[in-house]
Design an enzyme around this catalytic site. Structure first.
Site: not given
Length: 370
Positions: A240-241, A283
């Site tokens: 996950d960004i 994301e």
């Protein structure tokens, strides 16, 4: 002339004619047997192409079949770009050190002439057809002995490049029969490439070029079954960004797309061909690592995390610092016998949650309960 001599001469002529007829029949029989054999080969080739819907594997299969059928030492395939549809890309390129694959625009005179002629041409014939053309040097570097158009419904899907040919009786040229034969194979290949391309497009995220979530789950289901039967380890990584929303809020959604595309590219470059990466949603990304235990999975996850952490993301002259959080789970028949792909991914998601809870930009391994 005596009657006996006349009869003898007549018999000699008859024997001679019979010999010629037998020779002709024998030659025709050999030709027909070869044609029947070649038709049987085409049927087998068609079956092989139809059964292979994996885009990369299909192209590799086409290359090897053409090499064997045409007695060449190498072959390459250009395929119309699946995303932009504006260029033909050398998809069989094996030089992984190159940043981008070799490509030529669809609008070049080369593609126009190949579509117009709809038949194989030598490099010299192609030069005569197109005259001065920027991309001829690119072809020449591939050492082509024959360039074959891949045509589907009057549409150029790509090009097959046959390279150095094995000499037969010191002759490396292609006769008309061989050209017809390779065009038949090319027609089958073009249909198969089109089908595989449609499947590839329907299972690929158009922005990041990674696989979609549903495709990932299909592959993961098969991987779990195989790992169980063969007592192998496989791993799932979930990324996950960190603070992704700030890129959209600060620089706009174009910046967010830029970050997604580049993170996906860095993830893909860190994997083997046997691994599968997907855009899970928003994301979030997932990766399936084949034949990987805890140590291998943690090593790959940490390598990807550090690569992104150290990468210089430059958007509109702004240097961005991007980090990711990672969760890792490993299928093991002794210690973590997961029952479903959902359970497997949820485990990796729990590891990801712990990474975010503990400060982000970290990798956390999901420890199954004993």
């Amino acid at each position: 002339m005596s009657k006996k001599k006349t009869q003898k001469s007549s018999k000699d002529n008859e024997v001679s004619l019979n010999t010629v007829d037998e020779q002709t029949v024998l030659e025709q029989t050999v030709q027909y047997e070869k044609r029947i054999y070649d038709l049987e080969q085409l049927l087998d080739i068609a079956k092989s192409f139809c059964q292979n819907l994996n885009f990369g594997n299909l192209l590799e299969s086409i290359v090897y079949i053409c090499m064997a059928q045409m007695h060449v030492l190498g072959a390459e395939i250009f395929v119309r770009d699946l995303i932009t549809n504006e260029c033909l890309v050398l998809e069989t390129e094996k030089d992984f050190s190159k940043e981008k694959k070799i490509s030529i625009p669809v609008s070049t005179p080369i593609t126009a002439k190949l579509l117009e002629t709809q038949k194989p041409v030598t490099f010299d014939e192609l030069k005569n057809l197109v005259g001065e053309c920027t991309y001829l040097d690119l072809f020449e570097n591939l050492n082509p002995t024959l360039i074959v158009p891949l045509i589907q419904k009057n549409h150029l899907n790509g090009m097959l490049i046959l390279q150095e040919r094995i000499a037969i009786d010191d002759d490396t040229s292609y006769d008309d029969y061989e050209k017809d034969q390779i065009m038949s194979i090319a027609s089958l290949a073009s249909v198969a490439i089109n089908n595989a391309a449609l499947l590839e497009m329907s299972s690929t995220d158009m922005m990041t070029h990674l696989k979609l979530k549903y495709y990932f789950f299909n592959v993961l289901t098969e991987a779990i079954d195989t790992a169980f039967l063969k007592n192998k380890n496989i791993a799932v990584l979930m990324f996950d960004i960190d603070f992704f929303k700030k890129f959209n809020d600060t620089y706009g959604h174009e910046c967010g797309d830029f970050v997604l595309i580049n993170v996906a590219d860095l993830i893909k470059k860190s994997l083997r061909e046997t691994d599968v990466a997907s855009r899970y949603g928003g994301e979030e990304f997932t990766v399936l690592l084949s034949d990987s235990g805890k140590d291998e999975a943690m090593l790959v996850a940490e390598r990807i995390r550090s690569t992104i952490d150290e990468h210089d993301f430059v958007f509109n002259n702004q240097h961005l610092h991007v980090t990711i959080s990672v969760g890792v789970s490993v299928f093991d028949t002794q210690t973590n016998l997961v029952n479903s792909p959902n359970e497997f991914v949820n485990q990796a998601d729990q590891g990801l949650y712990m990474s975010k809870t503990n400060g982000r930009n970290k990798v956390t391994y999901f420890e199954p309960k004993k």
